[in-house]
Design an enzyme around this catalytic site. Structure first.
Site, PDB file in Angstrom:
ATOM      1  N   PRO A  11       0.653  -1.239  -0.295  1.00  0.00           N
ATOM      2  CA  PRO A  11       0.454   0.043   0.069  1.00  0.00           C
ATOM      3  C   PRO A  11       0.295   1.969  -0.248  1.00  0.00           C
ATOM      4  O   PRO A  11       2.203   1.372   0.878  1.00  0.00           O
ATOM      5  CB  PRO A  11      -0.738  -0.406   1.693  1.00  0.00           C
ATOM      6  CG  PRO A  11       0.443  -0.892   2.251  1.00  0.00           C
ATOM      7  CD  PRO A  11       0.581  -1.561   1.191  1.00  0.00           C
ATOM      8  N   ASN A  12       0.227   2.512  -1.270  1.00  0.00           N
ATOM      9  CA  ASN A  12       1.019   3.426  -0.906  1.00  0.00           C
ATOM     10  C   ASN A  12       1.952   4.059  -2.010  1.00  0.00           C
ATOM     11  O   ASN A  12       2.287   4.971  -1.947  1.00  0.00           O
ATOM     12  CB  ASN A  12       1.031   3.812   0.657  1.00  0.00           C
ATOM     13  CG  ASN A  12      -0.358   4.761   1.315  1.00  0.00           C
ATOM     14  OD1 ASN A  12      -0.875   4.777   0.760  1.00  0.00           O
ATOM     15  ND2 ASN A  12      -0.660   3.615   2.606  1.00  0.00           N
ATOM     16  N   ARG A  19       5.382  11.018  -2.000  1.00  0.00           N
ATOM     17  CA  ARG A  19       5.060  10.559  -1.226  1.00  0.00           C
ATOM     18  C   ARG A  19       6.430  10.910  -0.278  1.00  0.00           C
ATOM     19  O   ARG A  19       6.920  10.095  -0.495  1.00  0.00           O
ATOM     20  CB  ARG A  19       4.585   9.292  -1.254  1.00  0.00           C
ATOM     21  CG  ARG A  19       4.356   9.183   0.087  1.00  0.00           C
ATOM     22  CD  ARG A  19       4.573   6.881   0.318  1.00  0.00           C
ATOM     23  NE  ARG A  19       3.540   6.838   1.713  1.00  0.00           N
ATOM     24  CZ  ARG A  19       5.001   5.377   1.831  1.00  0.00           C
ATOM     25  NH1 ARG A  19       4.623   4.291   1.263  1.00  0.00           N
ATOM     26  NH2 ARG A  19       3.953   4.394   3.540  1.00  0.00           N
ATOM     27  N   TYR A  24      11.423   8.583   1.080  1.00  0.00           N
ATOM     28  CA  TYR A  24      10.980   7.256   0.074  1.00  0.00           C
ATOM     29  C   TYR A  24      11.594   7.536  -1.621  1.00  0.00           C
ATOM     30  O   TYR A  24      11.677   6.787  -2.262  1.00  0.00           O
ATOM     31  CB  TYR A  24       9.409   7.271   0.031  1.00  0.00           C
ATOM     32  CG  TYR A  24       8.673   6.481   1.680  1.00  0.00           C
ATOM     33  CD1 TYR A  24       9.358   5.334   1.777  1.00  0.00           C
ATOM     34  CD2 TYR A  24       8.203   7.566   1.923  1.00  0.00           C
ATOM     35  CE1 TYR A  24       9.352   5.065   2.731  1.00  0.00           C
ATOM     36  CE2 TYR A  24       7.088   6.528   3.155  1.00  0.00           C
ATOM     37  CZ  TYR A  24       7.613   5.793   3.993  1.00  0.00           C
ATOM     38  OH  TYR A  24       7.788   4.840   5.367  1.00  0.00           O
ATOM     39  N   ASN A  73       8.170  -5.859  -1.586  1.00  0.00           N
ATOM     40  CA  ASN A  73       7.924  -4.282  -0.814  1.00  0.00           C
ATOM     41  C   ASN A  73       6.657  -4.594   0.027  1.00  0.00           C
ATOM     42  O   ASN A  73       5.817  -4.157  -0.289  1.00  0.00           O
ATOM     43  CB  ASN A  73       7.919  -2.870  -0.752  1.00  0.00           C
ATOM     44  CG  ASN A  73       8.520  -1.801  -0.130  1.00  0.00           C
ATOM     45  OD1 ASN A  73       7.916  -2.220   1.395  1.00  0.00           O
ATOM     46  ND2 ASN A  73       9.182  -1.056  -0.586  1.00  0.00           N
ATOM     47  N   ALA A  76       3.669  -0.855   4.931  1.00  0.00           N
ATOM     48  CA  ALA A  76       2.832  -0.915   6.222  1.00  0.00           C
ATOM     49  C   ALA A  76       2.446  -2.175   6.709  1.00  0.00           C
ATOM     50  O   ALA A  76       2.592  -2.821   7.284  1.00  0.00           O
ATOM     51  CB  ALA A  76       1.600  -0.038   5.956  1.00  0.00           C
ATOM     52  N   GLU A  97      12.314  -9.480   1.050  1.00  0.00           N
ATOM     53  CA  GLU A  97      11.913  -8.677   1.709  1.00  0.00           C
ATOM     54  C   GLU A  97      12.641  -7.121   1.777  1.00  0.00           C
ATOM     55  O   GLU A  97      14.167  -6.838   2.025  1.00  0.00           O
ATOM     56  CB  GLU A  97      11.331  -8.324   3.353  1.00  0.00           C
ATOM     57  CG  GLU A  97      10.648  -7.477   4.511  1.00  0.00           C
ATOM     58  CD  GLU A  97      10.917  -7.509   5.650  1.00  0.00           C
ATOM     59  OE1 GLU A  97      11.273  -8.809   6.345  1.00  0.00           O
ATOM     60  OE2 GLU A  97       9.980  -6.794   5.787  1.00  0.00           O
ATOM     61  N   HIS A  99      12.822  -2.913   1.390  1.00  0.00           N
ATOM     62  CA  HIS A  99      12.797  -1.679   1.853  1.00  0.00           C
ATOM     63  C   HIS A  99      13.181   0.020   1.810  1.00  0.00           C
ATOM     64  O   HIS A  99      14.338  -0.811   1.244  1.00  0.00           O
ATOM     65  CB  HIS A  99      12.286  -1.277   3.134  1.00  0.00           C
ATOM     66  CG  HIS A  99      11.391  -2.007   4.098  1.00  0.00           C
ATOM     67  ND1 HIS A  99      10.003  -2.225   3.764  1.00  0.00           N
ATOM     68  CD2 HIS A  99      11.753  -3.408   5.012  1.00  0.00           C
ATOM     69  CE1 HIS A  99       9.257  -3.744   4.911  1.00  0.00           C
ATOM     70  NE2 HIS A  99      10.295  -4.413   4.980  1.00  0.00           N
ATOM     71  N   ARG A 106      13.356   4.106  12.191  1.00  0.00           N
ATOM     72  CA  ARG A 106      12.272   4.720  12.273  1.00  0.00           C
ATOM     73  C   ARG A 106      11.741   4.358  13.786  1.00  0.00           C
ATOM     74  O   ARG A 106      11.258   3.956  14.779  1.00  0.00           O
ATOM     75  CB  ARG A 106      11.427   4.343  11.361  1.00  0.00           C
ATOM     76  CG  ARG A 106      12.206   4.896   9.867  1.00  0.00           C
ATOM     77  CD  ARG A 106      11.185   4.859   8.439  1.00  0.00           C
ATOM     78  NE  ARG A 106      10.008   6.157   8.405  1.00  0.00           N
ATOM     79  CZ  ARG A 106       9.853   5.438   7.342  1.00  0.00           C
ATOM     80  NH1 ARG A 106       9.286   4.270   6.722  1.00  0.00           N
ATOM     81  NH2 ARG A 106       8.348   6.429   7.644  1.00  0.00           N
TER      82      ARG A 106
HETATM   83  C1  DQA Z   1       8.797   0.503   3.884  1.00  0.00           C
HETATM   84  C2  DQA Z   1       8.266   1.227   5.163  1.00  0.00           C
HETATM   85  C3  DQA Z   1       7.092   0.750   5.737  1.00  0.00           C
HETATM   86  O1  DQA Z   1       7.831   0.944   7.125  1.00  0.00           O
HETATM   87  C4  DQA Z   1       6.675   1.908   5.542  1.00  0.00           C
HETATM   88  O2  DQA Z   1       5.386   1.859   6.247  1.00  0.00           O
HETATM   89  C5  DQA Z   1       5.839   2.251   4.027  1.00  0.00           C
HETATM   90  C6  DQA Z   1       7.551   1.850   2.760  1.00  0.00           C
HETATM   91  C7  DQA Z   1       9.644   1.012   2.967  1.00  0.00           C
HETATM   92  O3  DQA Z   1       9.921   0.900   1.641  1.00  0.00           O
HETATM   93  O4  DQA Z   1      10.291   1.786   2.915  1.00  0.00           O
HETATM   94  O5  DQA Z   1       5.179   2.565   3.232  1.00  0.00           O
HETATM   95  O6  DQA Z   1       7.733  -0.009   3.002  1.00  0.00           O
END
Ligand code: DQA
Length: 146
Positions: A11-12, A19, A24, A73, A76, A97, A99, A106
């Site tokens: 998501p997002n 964003r 990011y 990825n 959240a 995985e 990020h 964080r």
């Molecule tokens: C994320 C890190 C997560 O904590 C966050 O909720 C994201 C992006 C990253 O790519 O840094 O949406 O996965």
């Protein structure tokens, strides 16, 4: 047959570029997809994104059918999703995985990853390069597995 890697985005991540670019980065998800394709022209890449947990579970299950390895990825859902953990364990496809940011540095709620326990390893904190590093790791896993 070329190696097939699935890259699954949570998501997002469709909002990348706009964003919180200080966290990011400035690249959009399309930019990152193009970068991945350019780096691995000989690999079949399936690049997907959803904001919906169940759709991400479906994507992991689909990867179990046709991918040699997965880069995920979970965004959240990393920190909340037992369903994604279970899906990754159920299909047993080698997974990495990733990020963009370094969640461990964080907020405290980002320190828990339900996904980490179901993947071979994690790459985080390298911005868009986390995708390239994740792909490299997934390629190695695919070759070792297959
Ligand atoms: C994320 C890190 C997560 O904590 C966050 O909720 C994201 C992006 C990253 O790519 O840094 O949406 O996965």
């Amino acid at each position: 047959m070329p190696i097939c890697l699935h890259i699954i985005n949570g998501p997002n991540l469709n909002l990348l570029g706009a964003r919180e670019p200080d966290i990011y980065g400035a690249q959009t998800l399309d930019d990152i997809e193009a970068m991945c394709r350019k780096a691995h022209p000989g690999v079949e890449l399936v690049f997907r994104q959803s904001n919906i947990e169940g759709e991400l579970v479906d994507m992991v299950q689909a990867a179990g059918e046709s991918a040699d390895a997965v880069v995920i990825n979970p965004a959240a859902y990393t920190h909340t999703s037992i369903a994604l953990h279970d899906a990754l364990r159920a299909v047993g496809v080698p997974a990495v995985e990733i990020h963009l940011s370094q969640p461990a540095a964080r907020e405290s709620f980002r320190r828990r990853s339900y996904v980490s326990e179901a993947v071979t390893g994690t790459i985080s904190g390298f911005g868009a390069d986390s995708y390239l590093l994740g792909l490299q790791a997934a390629l190695k896993l695919a070759k070792a597995h297959g």
